[in-house]
Design a protein around this motif. Structure first.
Motif, PDB file in Angstrom:
ATOM      1  N   THR A 183      49.103  31.084  36.465  1.00 33.70           N
ATOM      2  CA  THR A 183      48.183  30.957  37.597  1.00 33.70           C
ATOM      3  C   THR A 183      47.340  32.219  37.689  1.00 33.70           C
ATOM      4  OG1 THR A 183      49.725  31.916  39.212  1.00 33.70           O
ATOM      5  CG2 THR A 183      49.807  29.523  38.900  1.00 33.70           C
ATOM      6  N   TYR A 184      46.192  32.083  38.285  1.00 32.85           N
ATOM      7  CA  TYR A 184      45.350  33.250  38.536  1.00 32.85           C
ATOM      8  C   TYR A 184      44.467  32.967  39.742  1.00 32.85           C
ATOM      9  CZ  TYR A 184      42.092  30.400  35.780  1.00 32.85           C
ATOM     10  OH  TYR A 184      41.325  29.372  35.293  1.00 32.85           O
ATOM     11  N   LYS A 185      44.192  34.023  40.489  1.00 30.10           N
ATOM     12  CA  LYS A 185      43.377  33.876  41.693  1.00 30.10           C
ATOM     13  C   LYS A 185      42.616  35.160  41.947  1.00 30.10           C
ATOM     14  CE  LYS A 185      43.547  32.697  46.608  1.00 30.10           C
ATOM     15  NZ  LYS A 185      44.411  32.317  47.748  1.00 30.10           N
ATOM     16  N   GLU A 186      41.350  35.002  42.244  1.00 30.38           N
ATOM     17  CA  GLU A 186      40.513  36.155  42.555  1.00 30.38           C
ATOM     18  C   GLU A 186      40.452  36.326  44.062  1.00 30.38           C
ATOM     19  OE1 GLU A 186      36.161  38.016  41.252  1.00 30.38           O
ATOM     20  OE2 GLU A 186      36.752  35.983  40.668  1.00 30.38           O
ATOM     21  N   SER A 187      40.745  37.530  44.529  1.00 28.65           N
ATOM     22  CA  SER A 187      40.764  37.800  45.963  1.00 28.65           C
ATOM     23  C   SER A 187      40.202  39.189  46.219  1.00 28.65           C
ATOM     24  CB  SER A 187      42.199  37.692  46.502  1.00 28.65           C
ATOM     25  OG  SER A 187      42.256  38.021  47.868  1.00 28.65           O
TER      26      SER A 187
END
Length: 366
Positions: A183-187
């Motif tokens: 998984t990956y998420k930009e925040s």
């Protein structure tokens, strides 16, 4: 997948400790889980211990009083009962609260008696609690066990990650390995990546976490079962592989070594993909304009609702002294305020004027 040949310096190298991270929200979730576990123990353990003691020598109190007894069923099976019991034993009066929790698919009311311990008359419970004592121990054990396992896993993860981070600063031989990007998420400009070591021949099947600062991202070298594959390195016997950044800034080496390694990676990647994919979202054209338009749309909707409420207030409101209506009418431009006051005066002219429509005496209509 076929892992391309990648050359890194053959000497021992150190890595930045920040290359490995804990899961997002770990610092907050861990104390919360511990708190919930403690609350569960505090909520049920004393009642279970009390009822276990009573069960060793129970005595039914025929003349006892049950006050405010109530059972609530949650999710169809989780039953939670509370009651206050009052009784007299050997000329002495006692009162106490009792609480029981168990799992049951029962529907309808429960019949119960007050039961005390003949050895210690201060201990009192409900016969329902004793009938369900085994059920209660099992229910508590399962719930407490689940929370305890979560706590244990969290502690092991924290200790293992902290220990692995401490080892990264000690130079060791680096072995390139592919890892699956789970998984990956930009925040807020940072890229939070979860990756699993389950592609390499010597895979450990462990999951690790990494944060990339603004402008940084991992090296993607292909795809495996529909998921991106990142380039990582094993640092000696460290528990987790370390996901590398596109500039290899996580490896402490000379500029010449870094340039040679990047060239090797670029050459190897040509055999896998035409261009390097990115986990970050590309800048969207017109994003700022869309934000402005969205903001203006929200303002217009709010303004429409406010004006709609004002129109209803001056033409159909049940009283001229509605606080929100008076405030809105008073803030509006003079022509709209005058029109609103005229509408109110037509309906409430025989009464005092509201705020925003009063003359100098603050009572009569202006």
């Amino acid at each position: 997948m076929t892992f391309p040949e990648i050359s890194l310096p053959s000497r021992p190298l150190a890595l930045k400790q920040s290359s490995l991270s804990l899961p997002r929200g770990y610092a907050i979730s861990l104390p919360i889980v511990f708190l919930l576990t403690g609350l569960l123990f505090y909520w049920q353990a004393p009642n279970l211990w009390r009822d276990y003691q009573i069960s060793q020598n129970p005595l039914v109190m025929e003349d006892g009083r049950l006050v405010d007894g109530e059972c609530k069923v949650r999710k169809g099976v989780f039953t939670d009962c509370d009651a206050r019991v009052a009784y007299t034993y050997q000329g002495k009066s006692y009162e106490s609260d009792t609480h029981i929790f168990f799992v049951d698919a029962h529907s309808g009311n429960y019949e119960t008696d007050i039961v005390i311990s003949a050895d210690n008359p201060e201990l009192a419970t409900l016969s329902l609690g004793l009938d369900k004592l085994e059920n209660r121990f099992i229910s508590f054990g399962v719930l407490f066990g689940v929370f305890a396992i979560i706590c244990l896993i969290s502690i092991v993860l924290g200790v293992r990650t902290s220990y692995a981070r401490s080892r990264l600063t000690t130079p060791a031989l680096l072995t390139p390995v592919p890892v699956e990007i789970a998984t990956y998420k930009e925040s807020f400009g940072r890229l939070l990546v979860t990756y699993a070591d389950k592609i390499a021949d010597d895979k450990t099947k462990r999951t690790a976490y990494s944060r990339f600062a603004k402008g940084q991202e991992p090296i993607i070298i292909g795809e495996f079962d529909g998921s991106p594959v990142g380039l990582a390195v094993r640092h000696g016997n460290t528990a987790y592989p370390v996901l590398l950044d596109a500039g290899l800034e996580r490896i402490k080496m000379t500029d010449e070594e870094r340039a040679a390694a990047l060239a090797s990676i670029a050459t190897a990647r040509e055999t896998v993909a035409d261009e390097q994919p990115s986990l970050r979202e590309p800048p969207k054209k017109g994003r700022f304009l869309r934000v402005i338009i969205g903001f203006l749309a929200i303002i217009l909707v709010i303004a429409g609702l406010v004006l709609g409420y004002w129109y209803w207030y001056v033409t159909a409101g049940y009283t001229q002294f509605m606080q929100a209506g008076m405030e809105i009418n008073n803030m509006l431009p003079a022509p709209m305020n005058e029109w609103g006051c005229d509408q109110l005066q037509k309906r409430f002219g025989d009464q005092n004027a509201p705020y925003g429509c009063t003359a100098s005496d603050f009572k009569s209509w202006k």
